[in-house]
Design a protein around this motif. Structure first.
Motif, PDB file in Angstrom:
ATOM      1  N   UNK A   1       0.636  -1.091   0.130  1.00 32.40           N
ATOM      2  CA  UNK A   1      -0.073   0.008  -0.189  1.00 32.40           C
ATOM      3  C   UNK A   1       0.965   1.468  -0.081  1.00 32.40           C
ATOM      4  N   UNK A   2       2.023   1.206   0.648  1.00 27.91           N
ATOM      5  CA  UNK A   2       2.822   2.312   0.630  1.00 27.91           C
ATOM      6  C   UNK A   2       3.408   2.561  -0.631  1.00 27.91           C
ATOM      7  N   UNK A   3       3.934   1.485  -1.562  1.00 28.46           N
ATOM      8  CA  UNK A   3       4.399   1.753  -2.640  1.00 28.46           C
ATOM      9  C   UNK A   3       3.211   2.274  -3.859  1.00 28.46           C
ATOM     10  N   UNK A   4       1.913   1.760  -3.423  1.00 31.06           N
ATOM     11  CA  UNK A   4       0.985   2.278  -4.323  1.00 31.06           C
ATOM     12  C   UNK A   4       0.555   3.802  -3.927  1.00 31.06           C
TER      13      UNK A   4
ATOM     14  N   UNK B   1      -9.960   9.001  -0.044  1.00 33.19           N
ATOM     15  CA  UNK B   1     -10.570   9.967   1.138  1.00 33.19           C
ATOM     16  C   UNK B   1      -9.703  11.088   1.410  1.00 33.19           C
ATOM     17  N   UNK B   2      -8.521  10.709   1.594  1.00 32.31           N
ATOM     18  CA  UNK B   2      -7.515  11.857   2.221  1.00 32.31           C
ATOM     19  C   UNK B   2      -7.564  12.933   0.891  1.00 32.31           C
ATOM     20  N   UNK B   3      -7.617  12.562  -0.240  1.00 37.53           N
ATOM     21  CA  UNK B   3      -7.216  13.466  -1.026  1.00 37.53           C
ATOM     22  C   UNK B   3      -8.437  13.896  -1.723  1.00 37.53           C
ATOM     23  N   UNK B   4      -9.766  13.499  -1.326  1.00 42.44           N
ATOM     24  CA  UNK B   4     -11.037  13.776  -1.709  1.00 42.44           C
ATOM     25  C   UNK B   4     -11.389  13.384  -2.986  1.00 42.44           C
ATOM     26  N   UNK B   5     -10.850  12.039  -3.412  1.00 44.63           N
ATOM     27  CA  UNK B   5     -11.125  11.519  -4.446  1.00 44.63           C
ATOM     28  C   UNK B   5     -12.022  10.328  -4.554  1.00 44.63           C
ATOM     29  N   UNK B   6     -12.521   9.863  -5.571  1.00 40.98           N
ATOM     30  CA  UNK B   6     -13.085   8.441  -5.564  1.00 40.98           C
ATOM     31  C   UNK B   6     -12.967   7.759  -6.871  1.00 40.98           C
ATOM     32  N   UNK B   7     -13.235   6.429  -6.625  1.00 38.01           N
ATOM     33  CA  UNK B   7     -13.019   5.498  -7.810  1.00 38.01           C
ATOM     34  C   UNK B   7     -14.210   5.675  -8.717  1.00 38.01           C
ATOM     35  N   UNK B   8     -14.066   5.485  -9.957  1.00 36.82           N
ATOM     36  CA  UNK B   8     -14.960   5.674 -11.025  1.00 36.82           C
ATOM     37  C   UNK B   8     -15.389   4.481 -11.485  1.00 36.82           C
ATOM     38  N   UNK B   9     -14.751   3.250 -11.652  1.00 42.74           N
ATOM     39  CA  UNK B   9     -15.158   2.081 -12.121  1.00 42.74           C
ATOM     40  C   UNK B   9     -14.297   1.134 -11.433  1.00 42.74           C
TER      41      UNK B   9
ATOM     42  N   UNK C   1      -9.141  -1.235   2.177  1.00 43.06           N
ATOM     43  CA  UNK C   1      -9.361  -0.047   3.232  1.00 43.06           C
ATOM     44  C   UNK C   1      -8.274   0.713   3.068  1.00 43.06           C
ATOM     45  N   UNK C   2      -6.959   0.340   2.974  1.00 43.48           N
ATOM     46  CA  UNK C   2      -5.798   1.321   2.585  1.00 43.48           C
ATOM     47  C   UNK C   2      -6.120   2.327   1.318  1.00 43.48           C
ATOM     48  N   UNK C   3      -6.541   1.693   0.397  1.00 39.53           N
ATOM     49  CA  UNK C   3      -6.789   2.615  -0.921  1.00 39.53           C
ATOM     50  C   UNK C   3      -7.963   3.587  -0.800  1.00 39.53           C
ATOM     51  N   UNK C   4      -8.966   2.949   0.006  1.00 33.19           N
ATOM     52  CA  UNK C   4     -10.185   3.837   0.391  1.00 33.19           C
ATOM     53  C   UNK C   4      -9.698   5.189   1.442  1.00 33.19           C
ATOM     54  N   UNK C   5      -8.936   4.776   2.374  1.00 33.19           N
ATOM     55  CA  UNK C   5      -8.297   5.728   3.271  1.00 33.19           C
ATOM     56  C   UNK C   5      -7.603   6.928   2.390  1.00 33.19           C
ATOM     57  N   UNK C   6      -6.513   6.394   1.497  1.00 31.75           N
ATOM     58  CA  UNK C   6      -5.779   7.244   0.716  1.00 31.75           C
ATOM     59  C   UNK C   6      -6.459   7.929  -0.367  1.00 31.75           C
TER      60      UNK C   6
ATOM     61  N   UNK D   1       0.814   6.740  -6.724  1.00 29.77           N
ATOM     62  CA  UNK D   1      -0.418   7.484  -7.058  1.00 29.77           C
ATOM     63  C   UNK D   1      -0.212   8.988  -6.877  1.00 29.77           C
ATOM     64  N   UNK D   2       0.900   9.313  -5.897  1.00 28.62           N
ATOM     65  CA  UNK D   2       1.054  10.863  -5.536  1.00 28.62           C
ATOM     66  C   UNK D   2       1.983  11.473  -6.637  1.00 28.62           C
TER      67      UNK D   2
END
Ligand code: AMP
Length: 213
Positions: free
Chosen positions: A80-83, A116-124, A109-114, A87-88
């Protein structure tokens, strides 16, 4: 700040945050490249990043080599740290296509947290559905062609078992969020690509660079 129309308002998607999920041998690597290119976002494949580190002999590569060769999962924390780092990077500002991550609920859960912290969400979440026998046949063929060290028969069956046990359940979670585009992955490369783009278009996700496909 310029207002960005949401994808469902029509026109090309202004951002595209995708996951592509499917068993090993489903063709998700190949399809992921096509989709990422069309939407003008980087394709981020954790397996590729790990393999590059192993062949480059980096510290990360040394830490993960034995795990990858056994077909086991690299610990979530490291992955998750690598991702998050990847993504940053500036090229992922308006989107990405993640291939091979998340692979279990902890990583979801890790991706969700990341995000959310950026105010982004998945599209599909693009699910490439391929029967087990077909995956095994394709992986065996790839082992002959590419000689990947994690493509031996024993490792292949370990990887598919992990997929079924840990990764398939995350699709149920994403399905409950209405994000999953389930694609029949059996067919020619072009047929499957067409199915993916049709399914994304139904969701209002239209590539800004369709010519790139
Ligand atoms: P792949 O090419 O996606 O099948 O990945 C090759 C190998 O890299 C896997 O068998 C795992 O050992 C490791 N790997 C890739 N992605 C992840 C992930 N999201 N979590 C843990 N390990 C991973």
């Amino acid at each position: 700040m310029t207002a960005r129309p949401a994808a469902h308002e029509g026109g090309p998607a202004r951002h595209a945050r995708f996951l592509i999920v499917g068993p090993q041998g489903s063709g998700k690597g190949t399809q992921g490249v096509v989709v990422a290119k069309a939407f003008g976002v980087p394709q981020v494949a954790t397996g590729d990043i790990f393999r590059e580190n192993v062949s480059g002999g980096t510290d990360l590569g040394k830490r993960v080599q034995a795990i990858i060769e056994a077909g086991d999962l690299v610990p979530d924390e490291l992955t998750s740290e690598l991702v998050r780092d990847r993504l940053s990077q500036p090229d992922a500002e308006y989107g990405f296509l993640l291939d091979g991550y998340p692979r279990n609920r902890g990583q979801v859960a890790d991706l969700d947290g990341f995000l959310i912290s950026r105010g982004e969400q998945l599209d599909a979440v693009i699910e490439l559905a391929v029967p087990r026998a077909e995956s095994i046949a394709r992986l065996t063929q790839r082992a002959i062609e590419q000689g990947r060290t994690d493509d031996t028969e024993e490792v292949i069956s370990n990887r598919l078992a992990i997929y079924e046990r840990e990764t398939a359940p995350i699709l149920d979670d994403y399905r409950a969020r209405g994000l999953v585009a389930r694609i029949d992955g059996v067919g020619t490369l072009a047929e499957v690509t067409d199915r993916i783009f049709s399914s994304l278009a139904v969701r209002g996700l239209v590539p800004a660079h369709p010519g790139a496909a």
